[in-house]
Design an enzyme around this catalytic site. Sequence first.
Site, PDB file in Angstrom:
ATOM      1  N   LYS A   1     -16.781  62.362 -69.634  1.00 43.75           N
ATOM      2  CA  LYS A   1     -16.072  61.132 -69.267  1.00 43.75           C
ATOM      3  C   LYS A   1     -16.098  60.111 -70.420  1.00 43.75           C
ATOM      4  O   LYS A   1     -16.821  60.291 -71.390  1.00 43.75           O
ATOM      5  CB  LYS A   1     -16.657  60.546 -67.976  1.00 43.75           C
ATOM      6  CG  LYS A   1     -16.681  61.559 -66.812  1.00 43.75           C
ATOM      7  CD  LYS A   1     -15.285  61.983 -66.333  1.00 43.75           C
ATOM      8  CE  LYS A   1     -15.260  63.346 -65.668  1.00 43.75           C
ATOM      9  NZ  LYS A   1     -15.647  63.392 -64.264  1.00 43.75           N
TER      10      LYS A   1
HETATM   11  C1  PLP Z   1     -15.765  64.174 -62.926  1.00 48.54           C
HETATM   12  C2  PLP Z   1     -14.999  63.888 -61.708  1.00 48.54           C
HETATM   13  C3  PLP Z   1     -15.629  63.651 -60.475  1.00 48.54           C
HETATM   14  C4  PLP Z   1     -17.090  63.861 -60.238  1.00 48.54           C
HETATM   15  O1  PLP Z   1     -17.920  63.171 -61.069  1.00 48.54           O
HETATM   16  P1  PLP Z   1     -19.475  63.546 -61.103  1.00 48.54           P
HETATM   17  O2  PLP Z   1     -20.125  62.367 -61.762  1.00 48.54           O
HETATM   18  O3  PLP Z   1     -19.580  64.799 -61.910  1.00 48.54           O
HETATM   19  O4  PLP Z   1     -19.946  63.760 -59.714  1.00 48.54           O
HETATM   20  C5  PLP Z   1     -14.846  63.264 -59.402  1.00 48.54           C
HETATM   21  N1  PLP Z   1     -13.503  63.149 -59.521  1.00 48.54           N
HETATM   22  C6  PLP Z   1     -12.852  63.394 -60.658  1.00 48.54           C
HETATM   23  C7  PLP Z   1     -11.371  63.222 -60.713  1.00 48.54           C
HETATM   24  C8  PLP Z   1     -13.576  63.798 -61.788  1.00 48.54           C
HETATM   25  O5  PLP Z   1     -12.920  64.081 -62.922  1.00 48.54           O
END
Ligand code: PLP
Length: 383
Positions: free
Chosen positions: A183
């Site tokens: 992210k």
């Molecule tokens: C990465 C992601 C999540 C989940 O995030 P985590 O921190 O790994 O639980 C949820 N929704 C989307 C669209 C994502 O890309």
Amino acid sequence: MREAFLPFSRPSITADDIAAVSDVLRSGWITTGPRTASFESEFCTRVGCRGAVSLASATAGMHLLMKALDIGARDEVITPSMTWVSTPNLIVLAGATPVFVDIDRDTLMVSPAQIEAAMTDRTRLIVPVHFAGAAVDMRPIRQLAADKSVFLAEDAAHAMGTSYMDEPVGREGTAIFSFHPIKNITTGEGGMFTSDDRFVLDRIRRLKFHGIGVDAFDRRGQGRSPQAEVLEPGFKYNMPDMLAALGSSQLARLPQMNKKRATLAALYLERLAEIDEILPLKVPAYNMAHSWHLFIVRLDIEKARLSRDEFMEELKNRNIGTGLHFRAVHLQQYYVQAMGIPRGTLPNTEWNSDRICSLPLFPDMTEDDVVDVVDAIKDVLKR
Ligand SMILES: *Cc1c(COP(=O)(O)O)cnc(C)c1O
């Protein structure tokens, strides 16, 4: 061909990030405490939100939200099938029914009309997904949710630094951010729940730590309050200080990192324009600022006479990593068996699910790397 493998994503970790984490390791308090509190307040300052609760992941935030809203049997939750599996999984685990809506073919985001058509008197929650760093057109969706008294929570995992109508995503309403390593900022693993609803924020804060109604750290006592008692059964989803320190350090560099992402994305758009078989996503025309979380393209599989999976494999053979965000959830084994939604029901989702591919994009990448990716794509397609 490239000498070294180019991954599709790699976290940007500086000496300052390492020093910030090391300080916590040496401090004598490494779990939830003062660093987590400052990360939350810095986050609120940047996003303009009323309150923020740091968590073990965005998935944890979605789980807590289901619990906080008491979502269960007979309830329906509207979300796209073009999303990460965590949201549909948690809807099912809560005993409720995911109602999948189709997306715009070129932005991969839900439209207000599609949401409205999916609403019933059982709808309790709507979870739109800001995709790849672009913003969902929230204004009409907010209106819909308000009219029908349905809770609205934005999946902002891709939207760290994204803004909509000149306001950062997370400022208004309820949003859930992720700090997974791919992210726009990372804490290794982690998430942030933001809301302007006091009731929901308090419930999330309580539920994230055993339901004992206090944060793990008491400033005056310089430790955990031993008298805390259970107000309702809760979970263990707190973010430790060790990770929050990394989050603060990363957050300070967010504008700079997103700027680099935008520069690389602009170069991709320019260089890919001449390749007929490659269709980048469309940037929405309404007022928004992109955070370029992912650079997603669709392969014209008919023209290329190549499947998307073969395309990804061929790029890997040329030392270019790619990602897939996402395979439609309703076409995955469990959902096919449990829900049996026929192919053809969500045409734009299915069309993209067979064609999308995320090209390498991360702040430490160079413009030469982008040129390498584009050259490799041309080489694959000229076969
Ligand atoms: C990465 C992601 C999540 C989940 O995030 P985590 O921190 O790994 O639980 C949820 N929704 C989307 C669209 C994502 O890309």
